[in-house]
Design a protein around this motif. Structure first.
Motif, short mmCIF file in Angstrom:
data_model
loop_
_atom_site.label_atom_id
_atom_site.label_comp_id
_atom_site.label_asym_id
_atom_site.label_seq_id
_atom_site.Cartn_x
_atom_site.Cartn_y
_atom_site.Cartn_z
N ALA A 19 -26.49 -22.32 -67.46
CA ALA A 19 -26.73 -23.32 -68.50
C ALA A 19 -26.44 -24.74 -68.02
O ALA A 19 -26.69 -25.69 -68.74
N SER A 20 -25.93 -24.90 -66.80
CA SER A 20 -25.60 -26.22 -66.27
C SER A 20 -26.86 -27.03 -65.97
O SER A 20 -27.89 -26.47 -65.58
N SER A 21 -26.73 -28.33 -66.10
CA SER A 21 -27.81 -29.21 -65.66
C SER A 21 -27.83 -29.21 -64.14
O SER A 21 -26.79 -29.32 -63.49
N ALA A 22 -29.01 -29.04 -63.58
CA ALA A 22 -29.18 -29.05 -62.13
C ALA A 22 -30.62 -29.45 -61.83
O ALA A 22 -31.45 -29.51 -62.74
N ARG A 23 -30.88 -29.75 -60.58
CA ARG A 23 -32.24 -30.10 -60.17
C ARG A 23 -32.66 -29.22 -59.00
O ARG A 23 -31.84 -28.85 -58.17
N ILE A 24 -33.95 -28.88 -58.97
CA ILE A 24 -34.48 -28.02 -57.92
C ILE A 24 -35.78 -28.59 -57.37
O ILE A 24 -36.46 -29.37 -58.04
N CYS A 25 -36.13 -28.15 -56.15
CA CYS A 25 -37.44 -28.49 -55.58
C CYS A 25 -38.33 -27.26 -55.70
O CYS A 25 -37.91 -26.22 -56.21
N SER A 26 -39.53 -27.33 -55.19
CA SER A 26 -40.46 -26.20 -55.31
C SER A 26 -40.02 -24.99 -54.48
O SER A 26 -40.50 -23.88 -54.70
N TYR A 27 -39.09 -25.18 -53.54
CA TYR A 27 -38.54 -24.06 -52.75
C TYR A 27 -37.24 -23.54 -53.35
O TYR A 27 -36.55 -22.73 -52.75
N GLU A 28 -36.87 -24.04 -54.52
CA GLU A 28 -35.69 -23.64 -55.28
C GLU A 28 -34.37 -24.09 -54.64
O GLU A 28 -33.31 -23.54 -54.91
N CYS A 29 -34.43 -25.11 -53.75
CA CYS A 29 -33.20 -25.74 -53.29
C CYS A 29 -32.56 -26.34 -54.54
O CYS A 29 -33.25 -26.91 -55.38
N THR A 30 -31.26 -26.20 -54.68
CA THR A 30 -30.58 -26.54 -55.93
C THR A 30 -29.47 -27.55 -55.69
O THR A 30 -28.65 -27.37 -54.78
N PHE A 31 -29.42 -28.58 -56.53
CA PHE A 31 -28.42 -29.64 -56.42
C PHE A 31 -27.92 -30.03 -57.80
O PHE A 31 -28.66 -29.97 -58.78
N CYS A 32 -26.65 -30.47 -57.86
CA CYS A 32 -26.13 -30.99 -59.12
C CYS A 32 -26.82 -32.33 -59.40
O CYS A 32 -27.43 -32.94 -58.51
N VAL A 33 -26.73 -32.78 -60.63
CA VAL A 33 -27.42 -34.00 -61.04
C VAL A 33 -26.91 -35.21 -60.28
O VAL A 33 -27.70 -36.04 -59.82
N SER A 34 -25.59 -35.32 -60.08
CA SER A 34 -25.06 -36.51 -59.40
C SER A 34 -25.53 -36.58 -57.95
O SER A 34 -25.87 -37.66 -57.46
N ARG A 35 -25.59 -35.45 -57.24
CA ARG A 35 -26.09 -35.46 -55.85
C ARG A 35 -27.59 -35.74 -55.82
O ARG A 35 -28.08 -36.46 -54.95
N SER A 36 -28.32 -35.19 -56.77
CA SER A 36 -29.75 -35.43 -56.85
C SER A 36 -30.03 -36.92 -57.08
O SER A 36 -30.90 -37.50 -56.44
N ASP A 37 -29.26 -37.51 -57.99
CA ASP A 37 -29.41 -38.95 -58.24
C ASP A 37 -29.14 -39.75 -56.97
O ASP A 37 -29.87 -40.69 -56.64
N ALA A 38 -28.08 -39.38 -56.24
CA ALA A 38 -27.71 -40.08 -55.01
C ALA A 38 -28.81 -39.95 -53.94
O ALA A 38 -28.98 -40.84 -53.10
#
Length: 63
Positions: A19-38
């Motif tokens: 249920a956490s907010s996270a971001r992914i690419c089309s290969y399903e690499c996963t990052f938290c929102v703060s790292r994605s923003d950075a």
């Protein structure tokens, strides 16, 4: 094929629940929102766009 819901940010190891907010690419690499923003929403592995990962409801309890 189901989306792989990884449980940690690939950059900082922050725990990410389904249920956490996270971001992914089309290969399903996963990052938290703060790292994605950075990283300006760009995957460091494939240079693809990082987008909001959909939430998944927890599995129903077995009876």
């Amino acid at each position: 094929m189901a989306l792989e819901m990884r449980d940690r940010c690939e950059r900082c190891e922050t725990v990410l629940s389904h249920a956490s907010s996270a971001r992914i690419c089309s290969y399903e690499c996963t990052f938290c929102v703060s790292r994605s923003d950075a990283m300006q929403d760009t995957c460091p592995n494939c240079s693809g766009e990082l987008v909001t990962r959909p939430c998944r409801a927890p599995a129903p309890a077995a009876e």
